[in-house]
Design a protein around this motif. Structure first.
Motif, PDB file in Angstrom:
ATOM      1  N   ASP A  57       0.848  -1.192   0.000  1.00  0.00           N
ATOM      2  CA  ASP A  57       0.000   0.000   0.000  1.00  0.00           C
ATOM      3  C   ASP A  57       0.886   1.245   0.000  1.00  0.00           C
ATOM      4  OD1 ASP A  57      -1.982   1.862   0.254  1.00  0.00           O
ATOM      5  OD2 ASP A  57      -2.389   1.432   2.369  1.00  0.00           O
ATOM      6  N   PRO A  58       0.875   2.033  -1.078  1.00  0.00           N
ATOM      7  CA  PRO A  58       1.752   3.206  -1.130  1.00  0.00           C
ATOM      8  C   PRO A  58       1.343   4.281  -0.127  1.00  0.00           C
ATOM      9  CG  PRO A  58       0.318   3.162  -3.043  1.00  0.00           C
ATOM     10  CD  PRO A  58       0.086   1.882  -2.291  1.00  0.00           C
ATOM     11  N   GLY A  59       0.103   4.323   0.248  1.00  0.00           N
ATOM     12  CA  GLY A  59      -0.356   5.334   1.200  1.00  0.00           C
ATOM     13  C   GLY A  59       0.008   5.017   2.631  1.00  0.00           C
ATOM     14  N   ALA A  60       0.369   3.760   2.909  1.00  0.00           N
ATOM     15  CA  ALA A  60       0.677   3.366   4.282  1.00  0.00           C
ATOM     16  C   ALA A  60       1.915   4.096   4.801  1.00  0.00           C
ATOM     17  CB  ALA A  60       0.875   1.867   4.368  1.00  0.00           C
ATOM     18  N   PHE A  61       2.935   4.227   3.958  1.00  0.00           N
ATOM     19  CA  PHE A  61       4.147   4.935   4.375  1.00  0.00           C
ATOM     20  C   PHE A  61       3.814   6.370   4.750  1.00  0.00           C
ATOM     21  CE2 PHE A  61       7.438   7.981   3.232  1.00  0.00           C
ATOM     22  CZ  PHE A  61       8.440   7.607   4.117  1.00  0.00           C
ATOM     23  N   PHE A  62       3.044   7.051   3.911  1.00  0.00           N
ATOM     24  CA  PHE A  62       2.706   8.449   4.177  1.00  0.00           C
ATOM     25  C   PHE A  62       1.837   8.583   5.419  1.00  0.00           C
ATOM     26  CE2 PHE A  62       3.625   8.538  -0.417  1.00  0.00           C
ATOM     27  CZ  PHE A  62       4.716   9.381  -0.353  1.00  0.00           C
ATOM     28  N   GLU A  63       0.985   7.629   5.654  1.00  0.00           N
ATOM     29  CA  GLU A  63       0.160   7.656   6.860  1.00  0.00           C
ATOM     30  C   GLU A  63       1.043   7.517   8.101  1.00  0.00           C
ATOM     31  OE1 GLU A  63      -2.759   8.229   9.363  1.00  0.00           O
ATOM     32  OE2 GLU A  63      -2.962   8.445   7.194  1.00  0.00           O
ATOM     33  N   ARG A  64       1.988   6.587   8.063  1.00  0.00           N
ATOM     34  CA  ARG A  64       2.914   6.424   9.200  1.00  0.00           C
ATOM     35  C   ARG A  64       3.764   7.683   9.374  1.00  0.00           C
ATOM     36  NH1 ARG A  64       3.259   1.242   6.856  1.00  0.00           N
ATOM     37  NH2 ARG A  64       5.191   1.793   5.779  1.00  0.00           N
ATOM     38  N   TYR A  65       4.200   8.274   8.260  1.00  0.00           N
ATOM     39  CA  TYR A  65       5.008   9.492   8.306  1.00  0.00           C
ATOM     40  C   TYR A  65       4.215  10.633   8.960  1.00  0.00           C
ATOM     41  CZ  TYR A  65       8.034  13.307   6.803  1.00  0.00           C
ATOM     42  OH  TYR A  65       8.845  14.416   6.785  1.00  0.00           O
ATOM     43  N   ARG A  66       2.991  10.834   8.497  1.00  0.00           N
ATOM     44  CA  ARG A  66       2.151  11.906   9.055  1.00  0.00           C
ATOM     45  C   ARG A  66       1.872  11.679  10.536  1.00  0.00           C
ATOM     46  NH1 ARG A  66      -0.092  11.737   3.826  1.00  0.00           N
ATOM     47  NH2 ARG A  66      -1.576  10.147   4.433  1.00  0.00           N
ATOM     48  N   SER A  67       1.665  10.435  10.903  1.00  0.00           N
ATOM     49  CA  SER A  67       1.402  10.108  12.298  1.00  0.00           C
ATOM     50  C   SER A  67       2.602  10.439  13.190  1.00  0.00           C
ATOM     51  CB  SER A  67       1.050   8.623  12.406  1.00  0.00           C
ATOM     52  OG  SER A  67       0.957   8.238  13.749  1.00  0.00           O
ATOM     53  N   GLN A  68       3.793  10.042  12.739  1.00  0.00           N
ATOM     54  CA  GLN A  68       5.008  10.330  13.509  1.00  0.00           C
ATOM     55  C   GLN A  68       5.285  11.836  13.563  1.00  0.00           C
ATOM     56  OE1 GLN A  68       7.154   8.542  15.334  1.00  0.00           O
ATOM     57  NE2 GLN A  68       5.778   6.802  15.103  1.00  0.00           N
ATOM     58  N   LEU A  69       5.063  12.525  12.454  1.00  0.00           N
ATOM     59  CA  LEU A  69       5.275  13.971  12.420  1.00  0.00           C
ATOM     60  C   LEU A  69       4.327  14.674  13.384  1.00  0.00           C
ATOM     61  CD1 LEU A  69       6.717  16.399  11.205  1.00  0.00           C
ATOM     62  CD2 LEU A  69       5.049  16.369   9.344  1.00  0.00           C
ATOM     63  N   ALA A  70       3.086  14.241  13.422  1.00  0.00           N
ATOM     64  CA  ALA A  70       2.116  14.827  14.351  1.00  0.00           C
ATOM     65  C   ALA A  70       2.536  14.574  15.791  1.00  0.00           C
ATOM     66  CB  ALA A  70       0.731  14.251  14.091  1.00  0.00           C
ATOM     67  N   ALA A  71       3.046  13.383  16.075  1.00  0.00           N
ATOM     68  CA  ALA A  71       3.479  13.066  17.435  1.00  0.00           C
ATOM     69  C   ALA A  71       4.674  13.926  17.847  1.00  0.00           C
ATOM     70  CB  ALA A  71       3.828  11.584  17.540  1.00  0.00           C
ATOM     71  N   LEU A  72       5.648  14.067  16.958  1.00  0.00           N
ATOM     72  CA  LEU A  72       6.819  14.890  17.272  1.00  0.00           C
ATOM     73  C   LEU A  72       6.444  16.361  17.433  1.00  0.00           C
ATOM     74  CD1 LEU A  72       9.569  13.373  14.955  1.00  0.00           C
ATOM     75  CD2 LEU A  72       9.422  13.240  17.433  1.00  0.00           C
ATOM     76  N   THR A  73       5.556  16.831  16.574  1.00  0.00           N
ATOM     77  CA  THR A  73       5.119  18.223  16.670  1.00  0.00           C
ATOM     78  C   THR A  73       4.351  18.452  17.962  1.00  0.00           C
ATOM     79  OG1 THR A  73       5.023  18.345  14.262  1.00  0.00           O
ATOM     80  CG2 THR A  73       3.853  20.049  15.472  1.00  0.00           C
ATOM     81  N   ALA A  74       3.538  17.478  18.356  1.00  0.00           N
ATOM     82  CA  ALA A  74       2.762  17.608  19.595  1.00  0.00           C
ATOM     83  C   ALA A  74       3.678  17.714  20.813  1.00  0.00           C
ATOM     84  CB  ALA A  74       1.815  16.425  19.743  1.00  0.00           C
ATOM     85  N   GLU A  75       4.827  17.030  20.763  1.00  0.00           N
ATOM     86  CA  GLU A  75       5.781  17.109  21.870  1.00  0.00           C
ATOM     87  C   GLU A  75       6.276  18.538  22.078  1.00  0.00           C
ATOM     88  OE1 GLU A  75       9.100  14.481  21.410  1.00  0.00           O
ATOM     89  OE2 GLU A  75       7.807  12.733  21.073  1.00  0.00           O
ATOM     90  N   HIS A  76       6.411  19.284  20.995  1.00  0.00           N
ATOM     91  CA  HIS A  76       6.957  20.640  21.050  1.00  0.00           C
ATOM     92  C   HIS A  76       5.883  21.714  20.905  1.00  0.00           C
ATOM     93  CE1 HIS A  76      11.141  19.314  20.900  1.00  0.00           C
ATOM     94  NE2 HIS A  76      10.755  18.409  20.012  1.00  0.00           N
ATOM     95  N   GLN A  77       4.616  21.330  20.867  1.00  0.00           N
ATOM     96  CA  GLN A  77       3.551  22.279  20.544  1.00  0.00           C
ATOM     97  C   GLN A  77       3.474  23.450  21.514  1.00  0.00           C
ATOM     98  OE1 GLN A  77       1.857  21.856  17.576  1.00  0.00           O
ATOM     99  NE2 GLN A  77       1.453  23.999  17.993  1.00  0.00           N
TER     100      GLN A  77
END
Length: 105
Positions: A57-77
């Motif tokens: 699934d080509p969208g799975a990588f982007f979904e995991r990427y967006r999820s991790q980016l949101a988590a990292l951003t939330a740490e510094h929000q």
């Protein structure tokens, strides 16, 4: 004359403080991007061949990427919000001082 000199000095100091705040915000963004770059290999699919005729699934990588980016951003929000607010207040103060600049010339 002395008032205009004091005005320029105050404006210069305020602009330098604004640049420092912007650098802090940029530093946080770079930290997040460095961490995301380091995480990319872990986000890639483990198997490179097709399993039972199903393509990865080509969208799975982007979904995991967006999820991790949101988590990292939330740490510094909280820090990002504080610096963004400070930056907005500094911009407003500098703009007000530029508006009054004509009074001292």
């Amino acid at each position: 004359m002395a008032l205009a000199h004091e005005h320029r000095r105050q404006l210069s100091r305020m602009e330098e403080e604004r640049r420092q705040t912007q650098r802090q915000l940029d530093r946080i963004e770079r930290q997040i991007m460095r961490r995301m770059t380091a995480l990319i290999p872990t986000l890639l699919p483990k198997k490179t061949h097709y399993r039972r005729g199903q393509a990865p699934d080509p969208g799975a990588f982007f979904e995991r990427y967006r999820s991790q980016l949101a988590a990292l951003t939330a740490e510094h929000q909280a820090e990002i919000d504080a610096l963004a607010g400070k930056l907005a207040r500094q911009d407003q103060a500098i703009g007000a001082l530029h508006g009054r600049e004509g009074q001292w010339r």
